[in-house]
Write a protein that holds these residues in place. Sequence first.
Motif, short mmCIF file in Angstrom:
data_model
loop_
_atom_site.label_atom_id
_atom_site.label_comp_id
_atom_site.label_asym_id
_atom_site.label_seq_id
_atom_site.Cartn_x
_atom_site.Cartn_y
_atom_site.Cartn_z
N VAL A 44 32.89 104.43 66.66
CA VAL A 44 32.50 105.65 65.87
C VAL A 44 33.60 106.67 66.20
CG1 VAL A 44 30.73 107.59 65.75
CG2 VAL A 44 29.94 105.16 65.91
N ILE A 45 33.91 107.01 67.59
CA ILE A 45 34.75 107.95 67.79
C ILE A 45 36.19 107.83 67.25
CG2 ILE A 45 36.39 109.03 69.72
CD1 ILE A 45 33.64 108.47 71.47
N PHE A 46 36.56 106.57 67.06
CA PHE A 46 37.99 106.04 66.61
C PHE A 46 38.22 106.28 65.02
CE2 PHE A 46 41.07 102.98 64.94
CZ PHE A 46 42.07 103.20 65.70
N LEU A 47 37.13 105.64 64.44
CA LEU A 47 37.16 105.69 62.86
C LEU A 47 36.91 107.17 62.39
CD1 LEU A 47 35.41 102.61 61.85
CD2 LEU A 47 37.75 103.04 61.95
N LEU A 51 39.78 108.84 60.31
CA LEU A 51 39.55 109.13 58.73
C LEU A 51 39.38 110.89 58.62
CD1 LEU A 51 36.49 106.77 57.96
CD2 LEU A 51 38.91 106.86 56.95
N GLY A 52 38.67 111.37 59.70
CA GLY A 52 38.58 112.59 59.55
C GLY A 52 40.16 113.63 59.60
N ILE A 53 40.94 113.06 60.50
CA ILE A 53 42.27 113.59 60.55
C ILE A 53 43.17 113.38 59.29
CG2 ILE A 53 44.57 113.67 61.72
CD1 ILE A 53 42.90 113.38 64.15
N THR A 54 43.16 112.04 58.67
CA THR A 54 43.88 111.56 57.66
C THR A 54 43.47 112.23 56.25
OG1 THR A 54 44.06 109.48 58.75
CG2 THR A 54 44.62 109.75 56.27
N ALA A 55 42.04 112.53 56.07
CA ALA A 55 41.46 113.24 55.21
C ALA A 55 42.00 114.59 55.04
CB ALA A 55 40.00 113.38 55.18
N VAL A 56 41.84 115.41 55.93
CA VAL A 56 42.35 116.73 56.13
C VAL A 56 43.89 116.71 56.00
CG1 VAL A 56 42.82 118.72 57.52
CG2 VAL A 56 40.61 117.36 57.65
N LEU A 57 44.75 115.92 56.30
CA LEU A 57 46.20 115.72 56.20
C LEU A 57 46.28 115.75 54.83
CD1 LEU A 57 47.58 114.07 59.33
CD2 LEU A 57 47.55 116.45 58.91
N LEU A 74 31.38 109.35 53.01
CA LEU A 74 30.48 108.31 52.66
C LEU A 74 30.68 107.06 53.40
CD1 LEU A 74 29.68 108.33 48.63
CD2 LEU A 74 28.30 108.99 50.72
N PHE A 75 32.14 107.02 53.87
CA PHE A 75 32.44 105.78 54.47
C PHE A 75 31.99 105.98 56.17
CE2 PHE A 75 35.73 103.21 57.03
CZ PHE A 75 35.47 101.94 56.44
N ILE A 76 32.34 107.17 56.49
CA ILE A 76 32.03 107.69 57.87
C ILE A 76 30.39 107.57 58.16
CG2 ILE A 76 31.80 109.41 59.66
CD1 ILE A 76 34.59 110.45 58.35
N GLY A 77 29.81 107.91 57.13
CA GLY A 77 28.32 108.00 57.30
C GLY A 77 27.94 106.43 57.18
#
Length: 568
Positions: A44-47, A51-57, A74-77
């Motif tokens: 959970v922490i890794f993904l 995903l969060g950092i990549t989406a923001v960048l 949705l992917f994270i959820g």
Amino acid sequence: MSNPANPPAGPTIKLTTVPASMEESAGATQLLKKQLSWYFLLRVIFLTLILGITAVLEARGHRLPSDKLHYPLLFIGGVYLFTIASAVLAARIKEPRRFATLQIIFDILLISTLVFFSGTSHSLFTVAYFPPIIVAGFMLFRRCALLMAAISTITYGAMLLLEFSQYSFDILISAPRPAAGLERLLNLLAINGISFFLVAALATLLAARLSRTEEALSRTTNQFDRLTLLYKQIFDDITTGIITVDQNWVISSFNRAAEKITGYAAGEAVGRRVDRIFPGIKPAEELAATGRAETELVRKDGEQVPVGYSWSRLYSAKPEENNFILSLQDLSRIREMEAKVRQSEKMAAVGEMAAGIAHEFRNPLAAISGSAQLLEQRLRDQPAQEKLLRIISRECDRLEAAVRNFLLFSRPARPKQEWLQLREVINESVALLGQTPTWGPRHRLELDFPGQTRVWADPDQLKQVLLNLLSNACQAMPDGGTISCNASQAWRDGQQVLLIRLRDDGPGLAPAIRRKIFDPYFTTRQDGTGLGLAIVHQIISGHGGGISAESSPGQGTLFVIQLPNGPG
């Protein structure tokens, strides 16, 4: 005819032995479940971070439209929900290894999906293949790690093939990527595939070394625990008192034997200086020449106990620390045994000499007694002279009884044992005692044992023992009282014995007197010889048994006779 009896059966304890392989399997299962829990958290922490950092960048660099931000969310959820469901199932499954394998394969498929929809050859998430492979190496070892590397390589190659065929959906990329050439795609497949297998091999190698290190550490820890328990058991159960002191002579430990010898509890002694709590013990420096000394140690209750003690150096990790071990040994029993040996040697020498003297006394004593009886018959008309002659005859009889008891004590007869009815022997002894002035109408005997209780003993010697004990009980109760007698079977040192208990209602004995009542020539009566109980002790010892007395002032006296229950 013997009276054999089986020893009492103890409680049956059923021990279930668990094979070592089953214990190891159970331990490995628990460890794997624990590792799965950590893996779910790391997933959970890794993904989430990637995903969060990549989406923001991506959103900031390429100005991704807002309507596409819901895909990463949705992917994270979905990852969260899947992880929660997996954690719930992990606590109930019986084969966690297979479950862990499926979890890692599913993670590889999720990562492949993420790589595929983020540009495949241009994706930033290719590195996400490495954590599942590493986890497989640490959790499931070589085969599973290589299997995950192969699955990652195959799925990544399949996605490169789809990209080469221009079948791609770029969801997180705002602008279309140029089509990659076959040569570049093959290079990516080769580099990443080799990387996957290298990571699997390195993870397996590290996991194997870690496993061996943990096993060695576990063995060392278990051995250390066993040694610690062994040391504690020896320290607590050894009969020698062990006291450790630091360089300031302050007590740091105190075992049970030291508590028993000194009367101090460990909590009362620890933290105090040894020379203050036991002033009679010399420091270690003063015993350098002899190494061992003896002293009279004053217990907590004020009683003096003879002890032997010695000092030894207690080596520690710091050479400058001068810690010592004080070993204490209670010498009370040894002193008692030495006193008994000296007494036995003295009595043996005196007995040999006195036996001859006693024989010499008998002849003139018989002459004096016979002459006194003749004179008493001739001087019946002279009351004053007759009274003196009766005194002479009475004292001659008393001296004759003393000489007879002394000869019996100095030269005991070998017992001729046979099976006897205990109740009959006691009744005969009481009948004989009833012919003497010692037994009075107010004396009462209570018997409390089965009528068929038998005893393996010499009939004459056993009667003599009972006569002595009953006579002493009556003399302790001159105004009358109750003498209770009971008998029971018991086990002592693996042998069945008969315990005969005689208790009176007399005034009891002081501890100082009770300790000496079986000593020869010790008596508290003016007309006593001091040989009655000594002869009783000698007879019982000749039968292979023992006798003891329990008494306290105002509580009466209890004699306990222990006799073997059959020929040994």
